[in-house]
Write a protein that holds these residues in place. Structure first.
Motif: not given
Length: 327
Positions: A306-316
């Motif tokens: 779940v936390a990794a999903a936000g990083r992925l969309l943020g280009g991180g």
């Protein structure tokens, strides 16, 4: 009982949580799978964060990929103990997907795990790598050859771009890798890129026809990047489009197609028939160095998805995210 990421809608609104479920909760299907690994793709991240209406029905287990072992089968093509891979077919959108320890699926959606790969390696490839292989096959099938010139790969540090760069290099092509993460140049060169290009050179609206540069293109960006790639493709070249990371629009003209004979080919990986799926996995098994998968992929546990999903969309995120569903 098994553990899964579950997206649901309650009285307090939309929820996404690590949840314990019963196998009786699984949707209909003729093959049951004990999942070993899944992945976190861009589409999964959209589903988990709710930033795009990817999920068609709730509750939903996201995850467009999985690799695992068949535990029960009423399908003629599969037996208990078979190692299988799932990519696409609406999993994680319309049918419960791979971010869970168990899955029940339509056996027609599955392909055998290639002996060249472990389940973890197959998920380091995942839908992104399988799509990249479909793209490379499309270029080769159109007659694009290494002696005709450079191949442009956009979004090169992403999952599709990383695997496409490695496959093209192995096939003898000179690859120009376009990325917004120019600090990752060494990574792209290790995958086989001959040249690293700042994506800013392609991202803004350009002229309808530009200097001829590319014998072929694999594009996962869309929008102005795809338009400029078409405008820069050499006479008779082929552009393969498989993504929309920059946008769904295409601010282009017909000039490259009617004045230079450029071909624009669309790639669908979701409901592609069995034959091109198998051909894509055959190329991956033959031409992708398994050692590169440690460069391309990083591993996380299921609760971290779940936390990794936000990083992925943020280009991180660089490359691929493999999810160990049993951690």
């Amino acid at each position: 009982m098994f553990t899964a990421i579950l997206i649901d809608q309650g009285e307090a609104g939309r929820t996404v949580a690590l949840t314990t479920l019963d196998e009786a909760d699984l949707p209909e299907g003729d093959v049951s799978v004990e999942v070993a690994y899944s992945t976190l793709n861009y589409k999964d991240a959209l589903a988990i964060t709710g930033r795009s209406p990817v999920v068609r029905d709730l509750p939903m287990v996201p995850g467009i990929d999985l690799a695992g072992v068949v535990t029960e089968s009423a399908h003629g093509g599969w037996e208990k103990g078979d190692l299988v891979v799932l990519n696409g077919w609406g999993a994680g959108e319309k049918h419960w997907g791979g971010l869970a320890q168990r899955a029940r699926l339509n056996g027609d959606w599955l392909v055998p795990l290639p002996p060249a790969f472990t389940p973890r390696q197959a998920m380091a490839i995942g839908t992104a790598g399988y799509t990249a292989s479909l793209c490379v096959n499309a270029l080769v099938d159109r007659g694009v050859r290494p002696d005709q010139g450079e191949i442009l790969v956009t979004g090169a540090t992403g999952g599709v771009g990383s695997v496409a760069t490695a496959l093209l290099s192995r096939a003898g092509f000179s690859v120009t890798a376009a990325t917004g993460k120019t600090a990752e140049g060494d990574y792209l060169r290790r995958l086989g890129a001959a040249t690293v290009l700042d994506r800013a050179e392609l991202a803004e609206t350009g002229k309808p026809l530009q200097k001829e540069r590319w014998a072929g293109v694999i594009d996962s960006a869309g929008s102005s990047t795809l338009a400029n790639a078409c405008a820069q493709t050499r006479y008779g070249g082929t552009v393969v489009a498989c993504g929309l990371a920059q946008g769904m629009d295409l601010p282009a003209t017909v000039a490259p197609f009617i004045l230079r004979g450029v071909s624009l080919i669309g790639i669908d990986s979701v409901v592609a028939p069995a034959a091109p799926r198998m051909a894509a996995w055959d190329r991956l098994a033959r031409d992708l160095d398994p050692g590169l998968l440690d460069e391309i992929a990083q591993d996380i546990a299921l609760p971290d998805a779940v936390a990794a999903a936000g990083r992925l969309l943020g280009g991180g995120v660089r490359g691929r995210i493999v999810v160990d569903v049993n951690r």
